[in-house]
Write a protein that holds these residues in place. Structure first.
Motif, PDB file in Angstrom:
ATOM      1  N   VAL A 100      32.569  50.639  42.017  1.00 23.61           N
ATOM      2  CA  VAL A 100      33.855  51.345  41.834  1.00 23.61           C
ATOM      3  C   VAL A 100      34.536  50.810  40.808  1.00 23.61           C
ATOM      4  CG1 VAL A 100      35.962  52.159  42.916  1.00 23.61           C
ATOM      5  CG2 VAL A 100      33.662  51.653  44.308  1.00 23.61           C
ATOM      6  N   LEU A 127      39.884  50.067  50.077  1.00 20.35           N
ATOM      7  CA  LEU A 127      38.588  50.660  49.853  1.00 20.35           C
ATOM      8  C   LEU A 127      37.765  50.894  51.251  1.00 20.35           C
ATOM      9  CD1 LEU A 127      37.604  48.513  46.765  1.00 20.35           C
ATOM     10  CD2 LEU A 127      38.435  50.715  46.976  1.00 20.35           C
ATOM     11  N   GLU A 138      39.129  54.176  52.475  1.00 23.64           N
ATOM     12  CA  GLU A 138      38.478  55.167  51.760  1.00 23.64           C
ATOM     13  C   GLU A 138      37.223  55.596  51.909  1.00 23.64           C
ATOM     14  OE1 GLU A 138      39.815  57.464  49.684  1.00 23.64           O
ATOM     15  OE2 GLU A 138      41.764  56.876  49.790  1.00 23.64           O
ATOM     16  N   PHE A 139      36.291  54.582  52.087  1.00 27.55           N
ATOM     17  CA  PHE A 139      34.877  54.692  52.087  1.00 27.55           C
ATOM     18  C   PHE A 139      34.253  54.875  53.408  1.00 27.55           C
ATOM     19  CE2 PHE A 139      35.604  53.624  48.010  1.00 27.55           C
ATOM     20  CZ  PHE A 139      34.518  54.254  47.161  1.00 27.55           C
ATOM     21  N   ILE A 168      29.590  50.683  56.406  1.00 25.45           N
ATOM     22  CA  ILE A 168      29.987  49.781  55.493  1.00 25.45           C
ATOM     23  C   ILE A 168      29.311  48.553  55.669  1.00 25.45           C
ATOM     24  CG2 ILE A 168      31.545  48.585  53.687  1.00 25.45           C
ATOM     25  CD1 ILE A 168      32.972  51.275  54.066  1.00 25.45           C
ATOM     26  N   ALA A 194      29.387  59.354  49.168  1.00 23.52           N
ATOM     27  CA  ALA A 194      30.918  58.977  48.932  1.00 23.52           C
ATOM     28  C   ALA A 194      30.891  59.119  47.346  1.00 23.52           C
ATOM     29  CB  ALA A 194      30.734  57.273  49.192  1.00 23.52           C
ATOM     30  N   LEU A 240      34.125  60.741  45.846  1.00 17.68           N
ATOM     31  CA  LEU A 240      35.075  59.897  45.316  1.00 17.68           C
ATOM     32  C   LEU A 240      35.159  59.741  44.050  1.00 17.68           C
ATOM     33  CD1 LEU A 240      35.201  57.509  48.233  1.00 17.68           C
ATOM     34  CD2 LEU A 240      36.722  59.432  47.879  1.00 17.68           C
ATOM     35  N   VAL A 250      33.131  56.159  40.471  1.00 16.98           N
ATOM     36  CA  VAL A 250      32.231  55.864  41.584  1.00 16.98           C
ATOM     37  C   VAL A 250      30.868  56.096  41.192  1.00 16.98           C
ATOM     38  CG1 VAL A 250      31.939  55.915  44.014  1.00 16.98           C
ATOM     39  CG2 VAL A 250      34.363  56.049  42.982  1.00 16.98           C
TER      40      VAL A 250
END
Length: 113
Positions: A6, A18, A21-22, A28, A54, A58, A66
């Motif tokens: 990113v 982050l 958002e992800f 993750i 993602a 994004l 990204v």
């Protein structure tokens, strides 16, 4: 595992920002945010399909770039949160535009800008 790069991050963006958002895209495994120099991060997803989702959703949001991490090894590789070992040598630090060492994508001469 699949790594996501990113770029174009505001220096105030945190790991938690982050993650928020992800995480809607999947599990993750790790988030690492650069501080010197700031402006980029790496997010490791458990599943490569989640990483692709993602990236598709994004890329361009908030001005972010990204993309799939070009240096992803598929094995953690020590890039997890809080692991500062092995950074001083810089051997893993390469430009994500051209793959050359000693500069970062935002400084890359191959961007054509």
């Amino acid at each position: 595992m699949a790594g996501v790069y990113v770029g174009n991050l505001d220096p105030r963006v945190s790991e938690r920002d982050l993650e928020d958002e992800f995480r809607v895209f999947g599990v993750i495994k790790a988030v690492w945010v650069a501080r010197r120099p700031p402006g980029y991060a790496f997010i490791d997803f458990d599943d490569h399909r989640d990483a692709e989702d993602a990236i598709r959703e994004l890329d361009g949001k908030n001005g972010w770039r990204v993309e799939l991490s070009h240096n992803s090894r598929g094995q953690g590789g020590g890039r997890g949160a809080g692991d500062g070992r092995g950074r001083s040598g810089g051997s893993d630090l390469k430009c994500y535009e051209c793959g050359e060492p000693d500069h970062f994508a935002r400084e890359c001469h191959s961007r054509g800008g």
